[in-house]
Design a protein around this motif. Structure first.
Motif, PDB file in Angstrom:
ATOM      1  N   ARG A   1     162.869  93.145  35.341  1.00  0.00           N
ATOM      2  CA  ARG A   1     163.331  92.985  36.725  1.00  0.00           C
ATOM      3  C   ARG A   1     164.698  93.636  36.852  1.00  0.00           C
ATOM      4  N   LEU A   2     164.791  94.575  37.794  1.00  0.00           N
ATOM      5  CA  LEU A   2     166.024  95.337  37.964  1.00  0.00           C
ATOM      6  C   LEU A   2     167.025  94.533  38.789  1.00  0.00           C
ATOM      7  N   PRO A   3     168.312  94.896  38.728  1.00  0.00           N
ATOM      8  CA  PRO A   3     169.338  94.144  39.499  1.00  0.00           C
ATOM      9  C   PRO A   3     169.088  94.138  40.989  1.00  0.00           C
ATOM     10  N   ASP A   4     168.423  95.160  41.517  1.00  0.00           N
ATOM     11  CA  ASP A   4     168.193  95.197  42.974  1.00  0.00           C
ATOM     12  C   ASP A   4     166.939  94.454  43.381  1.00  0.00           C
ATOM     13  N   GLY A   5     166.264  93.735  42.463  1.00  0.00           N
ATOM     14  CA  GLY A   5     165.088  92.939  42.776  1.00  0.00           C
ATOM     15  C   GLY A   5     163.778  93.638  42.493  1.00  0.00           C
TER      16      GLY A   5
END
Length: 464
Positions: free
Chosen positions: A127-131
């Motif tokens: 899961r990336l920081p931007d969702g």
């Protein structure tokens, strides 16, 4: 009782099982990366987010980046939004991210799972920081779950166990044969021996057992033979003593059949002859018992005194006692006088002076007894490895077939019975004493007739 081979075998199997377990656990913790640490997940998410276009970039731009990744690495990759709706993909279809346990919620932004409908490597999601969610499936990854390694280790363990059993059984089977041999020897079977196989410690132990058993058998047989022969030899002097005692106490009868007068007792001459007979038989018994005791002590391997012995002086005394001629040969065959100190040094040996004197005396008595009245000669010379003593006579000699047997206890040549004197132990003691002093005792023919008995020192290892 637990069998030794089972204990060894089970110990080996237990060691292999522990090794396999440790190896499997090591693989599990070292190579199973389905659950990474929090820092690792954050680092991977940051790197992937930096390489991808931002979340508000057109789907075509995001697909273009994924296509380049797929072209370079061959990895199937896809992007999903926060609701797990597909954004872009490259390569074969990749399912939406899911938890390892099959749920639909991400496990702290990281997970790996296998699709139940497909057979292949696991799908990895982050899961990336931007969702957004990035999902990848690496088809060329060959790590596999630890169960394959566990099966391999189990197979190796079984293979080693099967191969080790014959080796362990072969080792302990030899020990079992050795145990049976010891039990048989202890039960009285003096002929018990065990086969010697291999060159290891068990083989050395078997060989040592065989040597010990052979020595015990030899000693027991020698003791039995000595006891049987001694019993036989004791009968004759005892019978003569009994007869002489009876004659000494029996009254004489005159020609008229009446007892009395000068014939009431044996004459003084008869009494003197009977006393001499008694003394002779007592002396014979004493000599026999002394030689039996000495033979038993030598057979038992009792230790002997060790000190320098001047053979020259010893032989000179014994030759004078037996009225024999002593000759000493130096280098080149020249006679050496007794006063020469160098000769005394050359003819000095380490040993028991009492036993060496006994050996010389027995050889001289044997030559005097069987030499048919011929002069007895003693020759002392220097051999290749030590002094050599020879006792020579001009008697009838010893047949070639008997030259070894005469050294056996109580063995007499044909025609040489008790009337010739001796008890049959003299030459046997000579050989035993010689062996205890590292010497060889042999009987050889003499040129011109007669016998030559030789003691050669330094020809064998002395026994203590």
């Amino acid at each position: 009782m637990k069998r030794l081979y089972l204990r060894i075998y089970l110990s080996m199997i237990a060691s292999l099982a522990i090794f396999a377990l440790i190896a499997a656990l090591g693989w599990k913790f070292a190579f199973d990366r389905e659950h990474a640490s929090r820092d690792e997940r954050a680092l991977v998410a940051e790197v992937v987010a930096a390489l991808l276009p931002p979340a508000d970039a057109p789907p075509e731009a995001q697909r273009a980046v994924l296509e380049r990744w797929h072209a370079r690495t061959g990895v199937d990759v896809a992007l999903f939004d926060a609701r797990r709706a597909p954004i872009a993909a490259a390569g074969r279809p990749v399912p939406a991210p899911m938890r390892v346990d099959g749920g639909r919620e991400g496990q702290e932004g990281w997970g790996a799972w296998r699709d139940a409908a497909e057979h292949g490597p696991p799908a990895w999601s982050v899961r990336l920081p931007d969702g957004r969610w990035a999902v990848a499936r690496i088809w060329r990854f060959k790590g596999g779950p630890p169960f394959g390694w566990g099966a391999l280790l189990l197979a190796l363990t079984l293979a080693v166990a099967i191969g080790a059993y014959p080796m362990v059984r072969r080792l302990t089977r030899r020990l079992e044969r050795l145990q049976r041999g010891v039990d048989a020897l202890g039960s009285g079977d003096l002929s018990a021996r065990v086969p010697v196989q291999g060159r290891d410690e068990v083989a050395a132990l078997a060989a040592s057992f065989n040597r010990s058993a052979e020595r015990i058998e030899t000693l027991v047989r020698a003791q039995r033979s000595l006891l049987a022969n001694a019993s036989h030899e004791l009968r004759s002097p005892l019978a003569r003593l009994k007869m002489a005692t009876a004659l000494l106490t029996e009254p004489s009868v005159d020609g008229s059949g009446r007892e009395g007068g000068a014939a009431t007792e044996a004459s003084a001459a008869q009494r003197a002859a009977l006393r001499d007979e008694v003394e002779r038989n007592v002396g014979e018994l004493d000599a026999l018992i002394e030689e039996i005791l000495l033979a038993s002590r030598l057979d038992a391997g009792a230790g002997i005194a060790r000190e320098p012995v001047d053979l020259l002086a010893l032989l000179a005394e014994e030759a004078a006692r037996a009225q024999a001629t002593l000759s000493v040969e130096g280098e080149g065959g020249a006679d050496v006088k007794r006063a020469d100190n160098r000769a005394a040094t050359r003819f000095t040996v380490e040993g028991d002076p009492r036993l060496l004197r006994r050996a010389a005396r027995n050889l001289l008595e044997n030559a005097r007894r069987h030499g048919a009245g011929s002069p007895v000669e003693v020759l002392l010379s220097e051999g290749a490895r030590g002094p050599v003593v020879e006792v020579l006579d001009r008697g009838p000699g010893v047949p070639e077939a008997e030259r070894e047997r005469i050294f056996e206890p109580f063995h007499r040549l044909a025609g040489h019975g008790e009337a010739a004197g001796g008890v049959g132990l003299g030459l046997s003691l000579v050989r035993q004493i010689a062996q205890r002093h590292g010497a060889a005792a042999v009987c050889l023919p003499r040129d011109g007739g007669g016998s030559r008995f030789r003691l050669e020192f330094g020809g064998a290892g002395a026994t203590h």
